[in-house]
Design a protein around this motif. Structure first.
Motif, PDB file in Angstrom:
ATOM      1  N   CYS A  11     -11.015  -6.990 -12.402  1.00  0.00           N
ATOM      2  CA  CYS A  11     -10.700  -8.300 -11.857  1.00  0.00           C
ATOM      3  C   CYS A  11      -9.059  -8.584 -13.010  1.00  0.00           C
ATOM      4  CB  CYS A  11     -11.189  -9.335 -12.441  1.00  0.00           C
ATOM      5  SG  CYS A  11     -11.169 -11.162 -11.649  1.00  0.00           S
ATOM      6  N   VAL A  12      -7.935  -9.130 -12.505  1.00  0.00           N
ATOM      7  CA  VAL A  12      -6.866  -8.948 -13.227  1.00  0.00           C
ATOM      8  C   VAL A  12      -6.305 -10.407 -12.648  1.00  0.00           C
ATOM      9  CG1 VAL A  12      -5.646  -6.182 -12.909  1.00  0.00           C
ATOM     10  CG2 VAL A  12      -5.832  -7.901 -10.630  1.00  0.00           C
ATOM     11  N   THR A  13      -5.829 -10.941 -13.440  1.00  0.00           N
ATOM     12  CA  THR A  13      -5.497 -12.646 -13.839  1.00  0.00           C
ATOM     13  C   THR A  13      -3.895 -12.015 -13.206  1.00  0.00           C
ATOM     14  OG1 THR A  13      -4.399 -12.666 -15.803  1.00  0.00           O
ATOM     15  CG2 THR A  13      -6.604 -12.906 -14.529  1.00  0.00           C
ATOM     16  N   SER A  61      -6.915 -14.978  -9.484  1.00  0.00           N
ATOM     17  CA  SER A  61      -7.255 -13.755  -9.786  1.00  0.00           C
ATOM     18  C   SER A  61      -7.307 -12.698  -8.715  1.00  0.00           C
ATOM     19  CB  SER A  61      -7.838 -13.504 -10.952  1.00  0.00           C
ATOM     20  OG  SER A  61      -9.069 -14.404 -10.053  1.00  0.00           O
ATOM     21  N   GLY A  62      -7.082 -11.594  -8.793  1.00  0.00           N
ATOM     22  CA  GLY A  62      -7.479 -10.500  -8.193  1.00  0.00           C
ATOM     23  C   GLY A  62      -7.866  -9.403  -8.421  1.00  0.00           C
ATOM     24  N   GLU A  63      -9.324  -8.565  -7.474  1.00  0.00           N
ATOM     25  CA  GLU A  63     -10.381  -7.758  -7.817  1.00  0.00           C
ATOM     26  C   GLU A  63      -9.311  -6.449  -7.139  1.00  0.00           C
ATOM     27  OE1 GLU A  63     -14.845  -8.305  -7.370  1.00  0.00           O
ATOM     28  OE2 GLU A  63     -13.853  -7.566  -5.995  1.00  0.00           O
ATOM     29  N   ILE A  64      -9.788  -5.484  -7.701  1.00  0.00           N
ATOM     30  CA  ILE A  64      -9.730  -3.642  -7.571  1.00  0.00           C
ATOM     31  C   ILE A  64     -10.627  -2.791  -7.730  1.00  0.00           C
ATOM     32  CG2 ILE A  64      -7.600  -1.588  -8.464  1.00  0.00           C
ATOM     33  CD1 ILE A  64      -5.851  -3.810 -10.161  1.00  0.00           C
ATOM     34  N   THR A  65     -10.356  -2.340  -6.994  1.00  0.00           N
ATOM     35  CA  THR A  65     -11.991  -0.869  -6.962  1.00  0.00           C
ATOM     36  C   THR A  65     -11.533  -0.389  -6.404  1.00  0.00           C
ATOM     37  OG1 THR A  65     -13.731  -2.811  -6.279  1.00  0.00           O
ATOM     38  CG2 THR A  65     -14.325  -0.972  -5.601  1.00  0.00           C
ATOM     39  N   ILE A  66     -11.529   1.056  -7.321  1.00  0.00           N
ATOM     40  CA  ILE A  66     -11.644   2.300  -6.698  1.00  0.00           C
ATOM     41  C   ILE A  66     -12.489   3.457  -7.145  1.00  0.00           C
ATOM     42  CG2 ILE A  66      -8.956   2.020  -7.050  1.00  0.00           C
ATOM     43  CD1 ILE A  66      -9.735   3.806  -9.770  1.00  0.00           C
ATOM     44  N   HIS A  67     -12.956   4.299  -5.982  1.00  0.00           N
ATOM     45  CA  HIS A  67     -14.155   4.691  -6.419  1.00  0.00           C
ATOM     46  C   HIS A  67     -14.381   6.540  -6.751  1.00  0.00           C
ATOM     47  CE1 HIS A  67     -15.808   3.284  -1.905  1.00  0.00           C
ATOM     48  NE2 HIS A  67     -15.928   2.439  -3.264  1.00  0.00           N
ATOM     49  N   ASP A  70       1.748 -14.874 -15.651  1.00  0.00           N
ATOM     50  CA  ASP A  70       3.202 -14.541 -15.558  1.00  0.00           C
ATOM     51  C   ASP A  70       3.960 -13.663 -15.191  1.00  0.00           C
ATOM     52  OD1 ASP A  70       2.980 -16.671 -16.840  1.00  0.00           O
ATOM     53  OD2 ASP A  70       3.682 -15.501 -18.917  1.00  0.00           O
ATOM     54  N   THR A  71       3.465 -12.463 -14.745  1.00  0.00           N
ATOM     55  CA  THR A  71       3.557 -11.711 -13.696  1.00  0.00           C
ATOM     56  C   THR A  71       3.092 -12.469 -12.185  1.00  0.00           C
ATOM     57  OG1 THR A  71       1.355 -10.043 -13.840  1.00  0.00           O
ATOM     58  CG2 THR A  71       3.352  -9.782 -15.724  1.00  0.00           C
ATOM     59  N   ARG A  72       4.197 -10.943 -11.398  1.00  0.00           N
ATOM     60  CA  ARG A  72       4.178 -11.071  -9.532  1.00  0.00           C
ATOM     61  C   ARG A  72       3.796 -10.188  -9.215  1.00  0.00           C
ATOM     62  NH1 ARG A  72       9.542 -12.646  -6.274  1.00  0.00           N
ATOM     63  NH2 ARG A  72       8.473 -12.386  -4.415  1.00  0.00           N
ATOM     64  N   TYR A  73       4.605  -9.301  -9.480  1.00  0.00           N
ATOM     65  CA  TYR A  73       3.942  -7.681  -8.940  1.00  0.00           C
ATOM     66  C   TYR A  73       3.129  -7.073 -10.073  1.00  0.00           C
ATOM     67  CZ  TYR A  73       8.326  -8.304  -7.114  1.00  0.00           C
ATOM     68  OH  TYR A  73       9.404 -10.144  -6.003  1.00  0.00           O
ATOM     69  N   ILE A  74       2.306  -6.381  -8.689  1.00  0.00           N
ATOM     70  CA  ILE A  74       0.627  -5.568  -9.297  1.00  0.00           C
ATOM     71  C   ILE A  74       1.205  -3.577  -8.293  1.00  0.00           C
ATOM     72  CG2 ILE A  74      -1.387  -4.481  -9.075  1.00  0.00           C
ATOM     73  CD1 ILE A  74      -1.846  -7.537 -10.643  1.00  0.00           C
ATOM     74  N   SER A  75       1.185  -3.087  -8.997  1.00  0.00           N
ATOM     75  CA  SER A  75       1.650  -2.086  -8.667  1.00  0.00           C
ATOM     76  C   SER A  75       0.041  -0.820  -8.898  1.00  0.00           C
ATOM     77  CB  SER A  75       2.627  -1.406  -8.877  1.00  0.00           C
ATOM     78  OG  SER A  75       3.856  -2.110  -8.043  1.00  0.00           O
TER      79      SER A  75
END
Length: 215
Positions: free
Chosen positions: A146-148, A197-203, A151-156
């Protein structure tokens, strides 16, 4: 130990140093000691061949009663790599890496990014590289984080392995569902969190997760 902060010899801003907490254990690599001393802070351990900081710093370290380890100029690891090895020996819950990007040596900057992969594959200690408006970590599947927004705008997400399989993004402007990211392509660049917040999943696979701002 709760957290170790390793300060490398690249560009370090005052903003970077503000990430340091009072209870952090501080290790500097070569010239990484300069911005710390300029701010009136002493590391707990200084390591390096000091070819950048200069031998005059050894006298200063002795005057300040700072523990240090001098390394040979001809060695199999960089000063930053050695500092991270010392950090691992302390068995912290977390490592923060500062001063690892910027400066005149792009080869060192790229090597320091690879050190995130080395840490992630050889230890269970999470490490985050902070440089100005950028926060970088390495993800290895299978994992969900989980990423909040902060102060950051972009996620790569930039693949480190040839492919990153089963990528699912929730709470992002450009969601993905069981997608595949391929190294060399730019599909994972400049996404944005639309909620707190957003959720990132990788297999499977390995990728850099970069949170950044352009202001």
């Amino acid at each position: 130990m709760k957290r170790v902060v390793v300060i490398a010899g690249g560009e370090v801003t005052q903003e970077d140093l503000h990430h340091i907490r009072p209870d952090d254990f501080l290790i500097t690599a070569d010239a990484g000691i300069e911005p710390l001393l300029d701010l009136g802070m002493n590391p707990h351990l200084a390591v390096g061949d000091f070819d950048t900081a200069g031998e005059e710093y050894l006298s200063k370290l002795e005057d300040l009663q700072i523990s240090y380890r001098t390394l040979p100029s001809e060695k199999d690891v960089t000063d930053t790599h050695f500092a991270l090895e010392e950090a691992i020996k302390l068995q912290p819950n977390e490592i923060l890496l500062l001063g690892a990007l910027g400066g005149a040596r792009f080869d060192h900057a790229l090597a320091n990014l690879y050190l995130l992969e080395w840490l992630a594959t050889t230890t269970s200690i999470p490490c985050t590289l902070v440089a100005g408006k950028n926060q970088i970590c390495l993800l290895i599947g299978p994992t969900t984080i989980c990423v909040t927004k902060g102060d950051t705008r972009y996620i790569s997400l930039l693949p480190c392995s040839s492919q990153v399989v089963g990528v699912t993004l929730k709470g992002f402007r450009y969601p993905l569902n069981d997608a595949t990211l391929t190294r060399g392509l730019s599909l994972g660049v400049s996404n944005e969190i639309t909620q707190e917040s957003g959720e990132i999943t990788i297999h499977s696979g390995k990728c850099f997760c970069i949170q950044s701002a352009d202001f």
